[in-house]
Design a protein around this motif. Structure first.
Motif, short mmCIF file in Angstrom:
data_model
loop_
_atom_site.label_atom_id
_atom_site.label_comp_id
_atom_site.label_asym_id
_atom_site.label_seq_id
_atom_site.Cartn_x
_atom_site.Cartn_y
_atom_site.Cartn_z
N LEU A 251 24.83 -8.76 7.33
CA LEU A 251 23.61 -8.36 8.03
C LEU A 251 23.01 -7.11 7.39
O LEU A 251 21.79 -7.02 7.19
CB LEU A 251 23.93 -8.11 9.50
CG LEU A 251 22.76 -7.63 10.37
CD1 LEU A 251 21.66 -8.68 10.43
CD2 LEU A 251 23.25 -7.31 11.79
N LEU A 252 23.86 -6.16 7.04
CA LEU A 252 23.38 -4.92 6.42
C LEU A 252 22.66 -5.18 5.10
O LEU A 252 21.67 -4.51 4.78
CB LEU A 252 24.55 -3.97 6.17
CG LEU A 252 24.96 -3.07 7.33
CD1 LEU A 252 26.30 -2.41 7.04
CD2 LEU A 252 23.89 -2.02 7.60
N TYR A 253 23.15 -6.14 4.34
CA TYR A 253 22.49 -6.45 3.05
C TYR A 253 21.02 -6.77 3.28
O TYR A 253 20.13 -6.23 2.61
CB TYR A 253 23.20 -7.61 2.35
CG TYR A 253 22.42 -8.12 1.16
CD1 TYR A 253 22.40 -7.40 -0.03
CD2 TYR A 253 21.65 -9.27 1.25
CE1 TYR A 253 21.65 -7.83 -1.12
CE2 TYR A 253 20.90 -9.71 0.18
CZ TYR A 253 20.90 -9.00 -1.00
OH TYR A 253 20.15 -9.42 -2.07
N ALA A 254 20.76 -7.67 4.22
CA ALA A 254 19.38 -8.05 4.48
C ALA A 254 18.57 -6.89 5.05
O ALA A 254 17.42 -6.67 4.66
CB ALA A 254 19.33 -9.25 5.43
N LEU A 255 19.15 -6.13 5.97
CA LEU A 255 18.45 -4.99 6.55
C LEU A 255 18.11 -3.96 5.47
O LEU A 255 17.00 -3.42 5.44
CB LEU A 255 19.29 -4.36 7.65
CG LEU A 255 19.52 -5.22 8.90
CD1 LEU A 255 20.52 -4.53 9.83
CD2 LEU A 255 18.22 -5.50 9.64
N GLY A 292 28.87 -9.35 -3.59
CA GLY A 292 28.40 -8.02 -3.90
C GLY A 292 26.93 -7.84 -3.56
O GLY A 292 26.24 -8.79 -3.18
N THR A 293 26.45 -6.60 -3.68
CA THR A 293 25.05 -6.33 -3.38
C THR A 293 24.17 -6.66 -4.58
O THR A 293 24.67 -6.93 -5.68
CB THR A 293 24.86 -4.85 -3.01
OG1 THR A 293 25.35 -4.04 -4.08
CG2 THR A 293 25.61 -4.51 -1.74
N PHE A 294 22.88 -6.63 -4.36
CA PHE A 294 21.91 -6.83 -5.44
C PHE A 294 20.74 -5.88 -5.21
O PHE A 294 20.22 -5.81 -4.09
CB PHE A 294 21.39 -8.28 -5.45
CG PHE A 294 20.36 -8.51 -6.52
CD1 PHE A 294 20.76 -8.84 -7.80
CD2 PHE A 294 18.99 -8.35 -6.25
CE1 PHE A 294 19.81 -9.03 -8.80
CE2 PHE A 294 18.06 -8.54 -7.23
CZ PHE A 294 18.45 -8.88 -8.52
N PRO A 295 20.33 -5.15 -6.23
CA PRO A 295 21.00 -4.99 -7.52
C PRO A 295 22.43 -4.45 -7.33
O PRO A 295 22.72 -3.82 -6.33
CB PRO A 295 20.14 -3.96 -8.26
CG PRO A 295 18.81 -4.01 -7.54
CD PRO A 295 19.13 -4.32 -6.12
#
Length: 298
Positions: A251-255, A292-295
């Protein structure tokens, strides 16, 4: 936009594990969550330990959690005995569950929906006198594993009756992960019209891969408090196939990508999810620990 995340892995996450997690690991999970920037944590449950042995050590957990300015710890409470324990343990918030259907309510709490509302009303008065923040969660708000569809007008009538006891917050819980974004918007908008002064919160499970879509539908409808569980672990032991919550890190990734502020460090939550998989001895449902995150984070 600012959004508050309520970390529920220590309670809703661990309650559905086949074996209890050790006290030091529970406290470490909470410590890691606090260090990541989470400021509301559902840490414990004051229920009959014979029914939920995974959470039998609530008092010991609360005695060991890090006490830091701005961090609020919540405990799940079903009855007066549970509230007595919560008060003695020093929680900052209570969460009282009213189940939307009699079948699940009797299995989960040993009472009817009507009795559940009566319990909430009694507990609300006592908790207010003690100065606790009070959340009431309407469980199975989107569907019941035993009774099937739950009508929107029925849930909104529960909101009306629950709001009479002046909760600080009302939460809609998709206990078995059957909700859809249109239903989320309908319930949130209906609740806002019934009790506009009450904060609304949502608790979604990703059982049928709609949890994240539902979370963003809730945000679009004006909700600013969402539950999530590190690693995506959790579920209800009294509801068949009620699998994991939406994952805090996913959820945090999208936020983060949408520039919605939470004050929570995604990298720290990813690390905790990886650590939690080792504690549980199995992979967790969250995807960000693998992708992982992006970037990519430096």
């Amino acid at each position: 936009m600012d959004v508050t995340l309520v970390e529920v892995a220590p309670r809703d996450g661990l309650q559905n594990e086949p074996e209890p997690v050790s006290l030091p690991d529970k406290v470490e999970l909470i410590r890691r969550s606090v260090d990541a920037g989470l400021r509301r944590i559902e840490a414990v449950s004051f229920v009959d330990p014979r029914r939920v042995p995974q959470l039998a050590d609530a008092e010991a957990v609360m005695a060991a959690v890090p006490r830091r300015a701005g961090v609020s710890y919540a405990g799940l409470v079903f009855n007066d005995r549970g509230l007595d324990r919560a008060l003695a343990a020093g929680v900052d918030e209570i969460n009282v569950v009213v189940v939307a259907t009699d079948s699940l309510s009797r299995r989960n709490q040993g009472c009817s929906v009507e009795q559940g509302i009566e319990r909430w009303t009694r507990l609300a008065e006592r908790a207010a006198a003690a100065g606790l923040f009070r959340t009431v969660t309407i469980a199975a708000a989107f569907g019941c594993p035993f009774d099937g569809e739950v009508r929107t007008d029925h849930v909104l009538e529960l909101v009306r009756r629950i709001a009479a006891a002046a909760p600080d917050e009302i939460a809609f819980a998709d206990t078995i992960g059957v909700g859809t974004p249109d239903r989320v918007r309908t319930l949130v908008n209906g609740a806002k019209s019934i009790s506009p002064e009450t904060t609304l919160r949502c608790h979604f499970h990703n059982t049928r891969n709609t949890g994240y879509a539902n979370a963003f539908a809730a945000l679009d409808a004006g909700v600013r408090v969402l539950d999530a569980s590190t690693g995506g672990i959790g579920g209800c032991p009294f509801a068949p196939d009620a699998t994991g919550n939406i994952a805090t890190e996913d959820l945090l990734y999208a936020l983060d990508r949408m520039e919605i502020h939470t004050g929570v460090r995604t990298d720290r939550v990813i690390e905790t999810g990886t650590w939690l998989a080792d504690v549980l001895g199995k992979p967790v449902p969250a995807l960000l620990g693998r992708a992982g995150t992006f970037p990519a984070a430096e």
